[in-house]
Design a protein around this motif. Structure first.
Motif, PDB file in Angstrom:
ATOM      1  N   PHE A 182      13.085 -28.628 -19.568  1.00 46.26           N
ATOM      2  CA  PHE A 182      11.820 -27.907 -19.519  1.00 46.26           C
ATOM      3  C   PHE A 182      10.696 -28.898 -19.252  1.00 46.26           C
ATOM      4  CE2 PHE A 182      14.536 -25.481 -22.401  1.00 46.26           C
ATOM      5  CZ  PHE A 182      14.438 -24.204 -21.864  1.00 46.26           C
ATOM      6  N   LYS A 183       9.783 -28.520 -18.369  1.00 42.25           N
ATOM      7  CA  LYS A 183       8.564 -29.297 -18.160  1.00 42.25           C
ATOM      8  C   LYS A 183       7.454 -28.556 -18.898  1.00 42.25           C
ATOM      9  CE  LYS A 183       5.531 -31.333 -14.689  1.00 42.25           C
ATOM     10  NZ  LYS A 183       5.265 -31.442 -13.240  1.00 42.25           N
ATOM     11  N   VAL A 184       6.932 -29.177 -19.929  1.00 41.10           N
ATOM     12  CA  VAL A 184       5.932 -28.561 -20.802  1.00 41.10           C
ATOM     13  C   VAL A 184       4.580 -29.201 -20.484  1.00 41.10           C
ATOM     14  CG1 VAL A 184       5.278 -28.094 -23.188  1.00 41.10           C
ATOM     15  CG2 VAL A 184       7.705 -28.249 -22.578  1.00 41.10           C
ATOM     16  N   SER A 185       3.658 -28.394 -19.942  1.00 38.12           N
ATOM     17  CA  SER A 185       2.351 -28.901 -19.505  1.00 38.12           C
ATOM     18  C   SER A 185       1.237 -28.359 -20.377  1.00 38.12           C
ATOM     19  CB  SER A 185       2.084 -28.487 -18.056  1.00 38.12           C
ATOM     20  OG  SER A 185       3.113 -28.929 -17.207  1.00 38.12           O
ATOM     21  N   LEU A 186       0.363 -29.253 -20.798  1.00 44.54           N
ATOM     22  CA  LEU A 186      -0.818 -28.842 -21.553  1.00 44.54           C
ATOM     23  C   LEU A 186      -1.993 -28.641 -20.595  1.00 44.54           C
ATOM     24  CD1 LEU A 186      -2.153 -28.235 -24.230  1.00 44.54           C
ATOM     25  CD2 LEU A 186      -2.588 -30.674 -24.496  1.00 44.54           C
ATOM     26  N   ARG A 187      -2.135 -29.548 -19.656  1.00 46.64           N
ATOM     27  CA  ARG A 187      -3.149 -29.452 -18.593  1.00 46.64           C
ATOM     28  C   ARG A 187      -2.646 -30.293 -17.430  1.00 46.64           C
ATOM     29  NH1 ARG A 187      -6.135 -31.993 -22.949  1.00 46.64           N
ATOM     30  NH2 ARG A 187      -5.842 -34.236 -22.800  1.00 46.64           N
ATOM     31  N   LYS A 188      -3.345 -30.222 -16.319  1.00 36.40           N
ATOM     32  CA  LYS A 188      -2.917 -30.963 -15.138  1.00 36.40           C
ATOM     33  C   LYS A 188      -2.818 -32.449 -15.460  1.00 36.40           C
ATOM     34  CE  LYS A 188      -3.868 -31.557 -10.283  1.00 36.40           C
ATOM     35  NZ  LYS A 188      -4.660 -31.158  -9.137  1.00 36.40           N
ATOM     36  N   GLY A 189      -1.672 -33.026 -15.180  1.00 38.20           N
ATOM     37  CA  GLY A 189      -1.464 -34.447 -15.420  1.00 38.20           C
ATOM     38  C   GLY A 189      -1.013 -34.819 -16.822  1.00 38.20           C
ATOM     39  N   THR A 190      -0.907 -33.829 -17.713  1.00 34.71           N
ATOM     40  CA  THR A 190      -0.432 -34.096 -19.082  1.00 34.71           C
ATOM     41  C   THR A 190       0.749 -33.184 -19.363  1.00 34.71           C
ATOM     42  OG1 THR A 190      -2.672 -34.657 -19.801  1.00 34.71           O
ATOM     43  CG2 THR A 190      -1.062 -34.163 -21.523  1.00 34.71           C
ATOM     44  N   TRP A 191       1.946 -33.775 -19.331  1.00 35.48           N
ATOM     45  CA  TRP A 191       3.159 -32.989 -19.537  1.00 35.48           C
ATOM     46  C   TRP A 191       4.274 -33.835 -20.136  1.00 35.48           C
ATOM     47  CZ3 TRP A 191       6.982 -35.296 -16.762  1.00 35.48           C
ATOM     48  CH2 TRP A 191       6.638 -35.957 -15.584  1.00 35.48           C
ATOM     49  N   SER A 192       5.305 -33.138 -20.578  1.00 35.17           N
ATOM     50  CA  SER A 192       6.528 -33.771 -21.087  1.00 35.17           C
ATOM     51  C   SER A 192       7.720 -33.018 -20.545  1.00 35.17           C
ATOM     52  CB  SER A 192       6.573 -33.734 -22.619  1.00 35.17           C
ATOM     53  OG  SER A 192       5.572 -34.541 -23.168  1.00 35.17           O
ATOM     54  N   LYS A 193       8.802 -33.742 -20.329  1.00 36.95           N
ATOM     55  CA  LYS A 193      10.073 -33.109 -19.981  1.00 36.95           C
ATOM     56  C   LYS A 193      10.971 -33.194 -21.207  1.00 36.95           C
ATOM     57  CE  LYS A 193      10.052 -33.654 -15.005  1.00 36.95           C
ATOM     58  NZ  LYS A 193      10.649 -34.385 -13.862  1.00 36.95           N
ATOM     59  N   ILE A 194      11.557 -32.054 -21.533  1.00 36.39           N
ATOM     60  CA  ILE A 194      12.371 -31.915 -22.741  1.00 36.39           C
ATOM     61  C   ILE A 194      13.717 -31.338 -22.344  1.00 36.39           C
ATOM     62  CG2 ILE A 194      12.559 -30.635 -24.918  1.00 36.39           C
ATOM     63  CD1 ILE A 194       9.467 -30.729 -25.050  1.00 36.39           C
ATOM     64  N   GLN A 195      14.801 -31.902 -22.894  1.00 33.64           N
ATOM     65  CA  GLN A 195      16.140 -31.382 -22.628  1.00 33.64           C
ATOM     66  C   GLN A 195      16.744 -30.828 -23.901  1.00 33.64           C
ATOM     67  OE1 GLN A 195      18.527 -34.459 -20.784  1.00 33.64           O
ATOM     68  NE2 GLN A 195      18.085 -33.641 -18.752  1.00 33.64           N
ATOM     69  N   LEU A 196      17.354 -29.643 -23.746  1.00 30.07           N
ATOM     70  CA  LEU A 196      18.033 -28.958 -24.854  1.00 30.07           C
ATOM     71  C   LEU A 196      19.309 -28.333 -24.326  1.00 30.07           C
ATOM     72  CD1 LEU A 196      14.960 -26.897 -25.988  1.00 30.07           C
ATOM     73  CD2 LEU A 196      16.119 -28.442 -27.492  1.00 30.07           C
ATOM     74  N   SER A 197      20.255 -28.151 -25.199  1.00 31.84           N
ATOM     75  CA  SER A 197      21.448 -27.411 -24.794  1.00 31.84           C
ATOM     76  C   SER A 197      21.177 -25.919 -24.931  1.00 31.84           C
ATOM     77  CB  SER A 197      22.655 -27.804 -25.658  1.00 31.84           C
ATOM     78  OG  SER A 197      22.699 -27.034 -26.837  1.00 31.84           O
ATOM     79  N   ALA A 198      21.993 -25.137 -24.294  1.00 32.16           N
ATOM     80  CA  ALA A 198      21.889 -23.676 -24.370  1.00 32.16           C
ATOM     81  C   ALA A 198      22.093 -23.177 -25.792  1.00 32.16           C
ATOM     82  CB  ALA A 198      22.924 -23.039 -23.446  1.00 32.16           C
ATOM     83  N   HIS A 199      22.689 -23.990 -26.653  1.00 30.46           N
ATOM     84  CA  HIS A 199      22.998 -23.592 -28.030  1.00 30.46           C
ATOM     85  C   HIS A 199      21.836 -23.830 -28.995  1.00 30.46           C
ATOM     86  CE1 HIS A 199      27.186 -22.849 -26.979  1.00 30.46           C
ATOM     87  NE2 HIS A 199      27.038 -23.874 -26.161  1.00 30.46           N
ATOM     88  N   GLU A 200      20.773 -24.497 -28.526  1.00 28.03           N
ATOM     89  CA  GLU A 200      19.591 -24.707 -29.352  1.00 28.03           C
ATOM     90  C   GLU A 200      18.712 -23.456 -29.278  1.00 28.03           C
ATOM     91  OE1 GLU A 200      19.539 -27.449 -31.161  1.00 28.03           O
ATOM     92  OE2 GLU A 200      21.258 -28.266 -30.112  1.00 28.03           O
TER      93      GLU A 200
END
Length: 166
Positions: free
Chosen positions: A37-55
Motif C-alpha cells: 500500500f502507498k499511504v499518502s498524507l499530502r503530495k510528496g509525503t508518503w510511505s509504502k507498507i507491506q502486509l499479508s492478506a491474513h493481516e
C-alpha cells in the motif's frame, strides 16, 4: 446500486441500509498474497507498507501510525469508497458499532492494484490519508511479517509545539 436481480423488487419497499444489513450478499473470495500500500498524507509525503492478506485493517492502521510517527491515541476509520463519513466504513475496534477494522482481513476486501481508499485518523484534527493498493503479489502471505518498506517526505508533527510560539 444492486447488481443481483433478486434485490430489485425490494428496492422500493426497504431503505438501502436495511437491505444491506439483512439480505444475503455475494461472498467475496479470499485473495491470498502480499499487498503493498502507498499511504499518502499530502503530495510528496508518503510511505509504502507491506502486509499479508491474513493481516487486518487494524494491522494496517498500526503500521500507518508507525510510518508517520504518530501516537496511536485517537479513533480512526477506513472508508473503502474513498469518501469521508460514507457507509462503506470500517471503524476502529474501540468504537460503539461495527463493522470494525480488526474483523476483516486484507484478503477479504477484494482489493485490486491502483484501487484507492481513505483512512481518517483523529476525528478532531481529521488527518486524511489516501491509500493506494500499489501492488499485489500472488505469493502465500501467512508467514509474511508486516512492515514499512519506504518513506518519502518530511513526517508531519502530530501535535504542534506550543512552546515555540511563546
Amino acid at each position: 446500486m444492486f447488481e443481483e436481480e433478486f434485490f430489485l423488487p425490494f428496492k422500493d419497499i426497504f431503505q438501502d441500509i436495511e437491505l444491506e444489513k439483512t439480505l444475503p450478499r455475494r461472498k467475496i473470495k479470499f485473495k491470498d498474497g502480499v499487498y503493498t500500500f502507498k499511504v499518502s498524507l499530502r503530495k510528496g509525503t508518503w510511505s509504502k507498507i507491506q502486509l499479508s492478506a491474513h493481516e487486518t485493517l487494524h494491522d494496517l492502521h498500526i503500521l500507518i501510525q508507525q510510518a508517520f510517527e504518530f501516537d496511536d491515541d485517537y479513533m480512526y476509520s477506513f472508508f473503502m469508497d474513498g469518501k469521508p463519513w460514507s457507509k462503506y466504513e470500517f471503524k476502529c475496534p474501540i468504537g460503539d458499532e461495527g463493522p470494525c477494522s480488526d474483523e476483516v482481513k486484507i484478503g477479504e476486501l477484494d482489493l485490486i492494484e491502483k484501487q484507492n481508499f481513505l483512512y481518517i485518523f483523529d476525528y478532531g484534527d481529521v488527518w486524511k490519508f489516501n491509500i493506494e493498493v500499489f501492488e499485489v503479489k500472488d505469493e502465500e502471505g501467512d508467514e509474511y511479517n508486516p512492515k514499512v518498506i519506504e518513506n518519502k517526505g518530511e513526517r508531519p508533527q502530530q501535535y504542534p509545539d506550543y512552546d515555540d510560539e511563546w
